[in-house]
Structures are given as C-alpha cells and as structure tokens.
Design a protein around this motif. Structure first.
Motif, PDB file in Angstrom:
ATOM      1  N   UNK A  17     -41.432 -13.290 -29.595  1.00  0.00           N
ATOM      2  CA  UNK A  17     -39.994 -13.465 -29.388  1.00  0.00           C
ATOM      3  C   UNK A  17     -39.288 -12.162 -29.003  1.00  0.00           C
ATOM      4  N   UNK A  18     -39.980 -11.042 -29.121  1.00  0.00           N
ATOM      5  CA  UNK A  18     -39.358  -9.760 -28.774  1.00  0.00           C
ATOM      6  C   UNK A  18     -39.593  -9.381 -27.316  1.00  0.00           C
ATOM      7  N   UNK A  19     -40.356 -10.166 -26.588  1.00  0.00           N
ATOM      8  CA  UNK A  19     -40.640  -9.836 -25.181  1.00  0.00           C
ATOM      9  C   UNK A  19     -39.362  -9.929 -24.345  1.00  0.00           C
ATOM     10  N   UNK A  20     -39.138  -8.922 -23.529  1.00  0.00           N
ATOM     11  CA  UNK A  20     -37.961  -8.908 -22.657  1.00  0.00           C
ATOM     12  C   UNK A  20     -38.264  -9.609 -21.336  1.00  0.00           C
ATOM     13  N   UNK A  21     -37.219 -10.123 -20.712  1.00  0.00           N
ATOM     14  CA  UNK A  21     -37.353 -10.844 -19.446  1.00  0.00           C
ATOM     15  C   UNK A  21     -36.301 -10.336 -18.471  1.00  0.00           C
ATOM     16  N   UNK A  22     -36.613 -10.304 -17.183  1.00  0.00           N
ATOM     17  CA  UNK A  22     -35.633  -9.813 -16.197  1.00  0.00           C
ATOM     18  C   UNK A  22     -34.411 -10.727 -16.115  1.00  0.00           C
ATOM     19  N   UNK A  55     -62.634 -13.009 -34.028  1.00  0.00           N
ATOM     20  CA  UNK A  55     -61.659 -12.004 -34.418  1.00  0.00           C
ATOM     21  C   UNK A  55     -60.380 -12.696 -34.885  1.00  0.00           C
ATOM     22  N   UNK A  56     -59.695 -12.075 -35.823  1.00  0.00           N
ATOM     23  CA  UNK A  56     -58.432 -12.629 -36.294  1.00  0.00           C
ATOM     24  C   UNK A  56     -57.337 -12.296 -35.302  1.00  0.00           C
ATOM     25  N   UNK A  57     -56.488 -13.280 -35.006  1.00  0.00           N
ATOM     26  CA  UNK A  57     -55.415 -13.047 -34.048  1.00  0.00           C
ATOM     27  C   UNK A  57     -54.246 -12.366 -34.743  1.00  0.00           C
ATOM     28  N   UNK A  58     -53.511 -11.492 -34.038  1.00  0.00           N
ATOM     29  CA  UNK A  58     -52.371 -10.818 -34.654  1.00  0.00           C
ATOM     30  C   UNK A  58     -51.242 -11.803 -34.894  1.00  0.00           C
ATOM     31  N   UNK A  59     -50.430 -11.564 -35.935  1.00  0.00           N
ATOM     32  CA  UNK A  59     -49.310 -12.471 -36.188  1.00  0.00           C
ATOM     33  C   UNK A  59     -48.277 -12.388 -35.085  1.00  0.00           C
ATOM     34  N   UNK A  60     -47.552 -13.490 -34.805  1.00  0.00           N
ATOM     35  CA  UNK A  60     -46.525 -13.448 -33.770  1.00  0.00           C
ATOM     36  C   UNK A  60     -45.422 -12.474 -34.148  1.00  0.00           C
ATOM     37  N   UNK A  61     -44.903 -11.784 -33.146  1.00  0.00           N
ATOM     38  CA  UNK A  61     -43.859 -10.809 -33.404  1.00  0.00           C
ATOM     39  C   UNK A  61     -42.493 -11.474 -33.344  1.00  0.00           C
TER      40      UNK A  61
END
Length: 434
Positions: free
Chosen positions: A298-303, A416-422
């Motif tokens: 959810x922290x990913x920026x978008x143009x 491998x364990x996946x990282x938690x969503x940010x």
C-alpha cells in the motif's frame, strides 16, 4: 496396448507428492509437470487408436475422424471455458448453493463424454479436455466444487471401475507361458523407466531418476482402458486378466517407490534454484490460499495524470513492466501502457500528460480475492498490473504486478517465507503521487 502400458496415473503421483509435502517443491513440481504432459499425450494416442479400431477406418475415414475430433475439441473448449465458467460463477454468486453448480458440471461432463464417443474419440479424453477447460473457474468456486467432484469419483466411479474389472477378471491368465508373463510385466516396466530417464536426462532435468520413477505410477484409468479394449475385442480375456493383475501390483507398490525416489531427490543440495523448466500454470499450486491483501504494497507510489510522458519514461519505467497504474491524490485514474506511447511522436512527449494517454476502463482486483484469480485475469486482459480497490466503496488501495506474483511463486515454491505486506505510511507525503 502399448499406449495403456506406458500411461502414468496423475492421481496416484499427485497424491504421493501431496502426502509427502513435495508438490510445492521444485522436484515435485517438475515431476508433476512431466506427468501431466505424458498422460495427455498418451490419452490422445490411446483415444484415437481405440476409435480407429472400433470403426475400422480407411485413410480417408481417418482424416474425417481427425476433422470430427478437432471440431469436437474446439466446441468443447469454447463451451467449457467461455460459457460454463461465467454461468457457474453467476449461480454461485446469486444462489450460493455449491451442489447446484456441481450438478451442472456433472451433467456437462456426461454430455462431453457422450459427444466424444459419438465422434469416435474415447470418452476419457473428452473428460480430460472438459476438466482442463474449466481451469478458468474462479479459485473460490473451484475450492467449493472440487471436493464434491472428488467424492463422486472416489465414492462411485472408481469402485464401479474396480467392480467391472473384478467381474471380468478370471484366472485364465495362468495358461500364459512364463515367458509371455515376464515379457508383459517387465518389458513395459523397464521400457518406461529407461525411456523416461533418457528423455529427462537429454532435457537436462535436475533429477532424471526421480522424474522417471514418477512416470511409473498406475491407477484406475489404466484398468478402465483395459476393460474398454477387452470389450472392443482388442485384447482377449487371458491378456486382460493378467494385465489387470499387473496394474493392481503397480497400485500397491509404486506409491512407496515414487515416494522414496522423490524423498531422496529432495535431499540433494545441488538442485538449481531457478524454476525455468516449470510452466507457470503448474507453479500456481504455490499460490493456494494466498489473497491479494497478503501481498499488496500500500506504500507504493504511482504516477499522477499531470506527469508528462517524458518525465514518466525517465523516472517511472522499470524492467519487464509494460503497464503502470495512474492515480491522482489517492484516486484511481487508469492504466497507461508503454505500447500506446509508441504511437505518440517523441517531440510531443515533453508537453503531453499521462491524462491524455491513460486507459480509464480497466479490470479491478479486490483485497480479499485469490491471487490465482487475479493472475488469470491479468493474462486474459494482457496486463502486467492490476489496480486493487475496496469491494464496496471502490476506494483505491494500491496495485499488484505480475512481477510481484511471480516472485511470490518462486518464494513459495522454494520454501521461503514471504515478507509481510507493507501498510501505507501515516505521513501525508507518502500518499502523494508524483
């Protein structure tokens, strides 16, 4: 008969891999992939051979039969993949009775088998084609229906096949010469293993002996086909009875042999970490029970739509990502495609904003949706990114890309364990679009 003796039981192999916990590992996925390909080819050859023998076709008749088979396959695939899945999904959504959808699928299955027999194709191939075309069903619908299908198969059809084989079984095979018995039992066994090992070795698969052993599984399908061949007069009662006995021995002993070979192969430390030789359709087993909210960043920026095309190409474009979500102050605008930018003159890139080239009508994903369903919708719409919105309010939450899902596949498959969503950051600056 050679085709039946060379078949592999996908059900037996899948159960062994699942019970041992190997289905999500590279070795298990590799074996499962090879078994699917081998069984499909064997069913094609057997189904056509039985149909040809039953109709005693001439060369012209064979061409006519091939045309009928092709037409039947196209019609079945269109109806099963384009018409039936939306209908089943609609029934699930409106009526919410899984048994009704199960009854519809079973009725269509019987019609497909009958249609296959009518055009000279064996019913088992028609059933396989029908099942493969249903892969476009939403994952949640599959989870609700598949247990019922499995219960019907294991509680009715499998015992029926065994009962039919038992009624037709006799001890007349004792009249066969010992040499014939040894040949019918050992030559297919050694031939299958040797051929599979050579093929896996030439293909440079990591563990050819485990792949070859996995192709040795036999199940109820082989007994059912032997029964069809006996009823069609292709083999006599003596050969039928002996081969049924051989198949029972395979069913009893081969699961333990396959489990031992896979267990030994999985302990190797020199296995490659890449999954390049495993189709993505098989690797999707790694996505079971994973939802979009589990991987959504959810922290990913978008143009923003006010960004010019030139600034976008200089600051936002990344490798292997042809599509990008455009958002304006936390609201979804649409998707921009790099392919569309090719039709825009480069001298106009500095003054043209993304708002002029954005695609506003786009498919959406929801946070509680299965990752596999979203990946399938990406493929259908030829997209590499999917906007994620709340199901009720359609408030924009973020986006997932095909690269995110492929990375997740690899991590899950490699154990491998996946990282938690940010989660989204609390500051105002992190929510702005640039």
């Amino acid at each position: 008969m050679a085709g039946v003796l060379s078949m592999t039981s996908l059900g037996i192999v899948a159960k062994v891999l699942t019970d041992g916990g190997y289905l999500k590992q590279p070795v298990g996925l590799q074996i499962f992939t090879v078994v699917i390909i081998a069984e499909l080819i064997a069913l094609l050859l057997i189904g056509f051979s039985i149909g040809e023998h039953a109709h005693q076709l001439s060369p012209v008749g064979i061409l006519i039969l091939l045309g009928k088979v092709a037409g039947f396959s196209v019609v079945t695939w269109v109806l099963s993949s384009r018409v039936l899945p939306p209908l089943v999904a609609l029934l699930q959504r409106v009526i919410q009775v899984p048994q009704l959808s199960l009854g519809l699928l079973l009725g269509m299955l019987f019609l497909t088998v009958y249609g296959a027999e009518a055009v000279g194709l064996h019913g088992s191939l028609g059933a396989l084609l029908f099942g493969a075309s249903l892969s476009s069903l939403p994952y949640q619908v599959q989870r609700e229906i598949i247990p019922g299908v499995r219960s019907v198969a294991e509680g009715f059809f499998v015992p029926l096949f065994f009962a039919s084989a038992g009624l037709s079984f006799s001890f007349t095979f004792a009249t066969l010469p010992l040499g014939a018995m040894a040949g019918l039992a050992l030559i297919p066994l050694l031939g299958n293993f040797t051929g599979a090992f050579i093929g896996a070795y030439v293909s440079r698969l990591a563990v050819p002996y485990a792949v070859a052993t996995g192709l040795m599984g036999k199940g109820v399908a082989e007994i059912a086909l032997l029964l069809v061949m006996w009823n069609s007069g292709i083999i006599d009662e003596v050969v039928f009875s002996f081969l049924v006995l051989v198949m029972f021995c395979y069913i009893l002993f081969m699961p333990s042999v396959i489990s031992f070979a896979v267990s030994r192969a999985s302990r190797r430390t020199d296995l490659p970490a890449q999954l390049d030789d495993i189709p993505l359709g098989i690797v999707r087993f790694a996505l079971e029970d994973i939802k979009i909210d589990d991987i959504l960043d959810r922290s990913r920026r978008h143009p923003a739509p006010s960004v010019t095309v030139r600034d976008f190409t200089e600051r936002w474009i990344g490798p292997h990502q042809p599509h990008y979500v455009v958002a304006d102050k936390g609201a979804l605008v649409g998707i921009v495609s790099l392919e569309m930018l090719r039709y825009l003159p480069k001298d106009a890139w500095g003054k043209t904003q993304l708002d002029a080239v954005v695609r506003r009508q786009t498919p959406l994903a929801w946070p509680d949706e299965q990752v596999e369903d979203v990946l399938h919708r990406m493929s259908e719409n030829s997209l590499s990114v999917m906007p994620v919105v709340e199901r009720d309010s359609e408030r924009f939450l973020g986006a997932v890309t095909s690269s995110d899902i492929i990375q997740l596949m690899t991590m899950e498959t490699m154990g491998e364990s996946r990282p938690p969503p940010r989660p989204a950051k609390a500051s105002t600056r992190s929510r702005q679009n640039y």
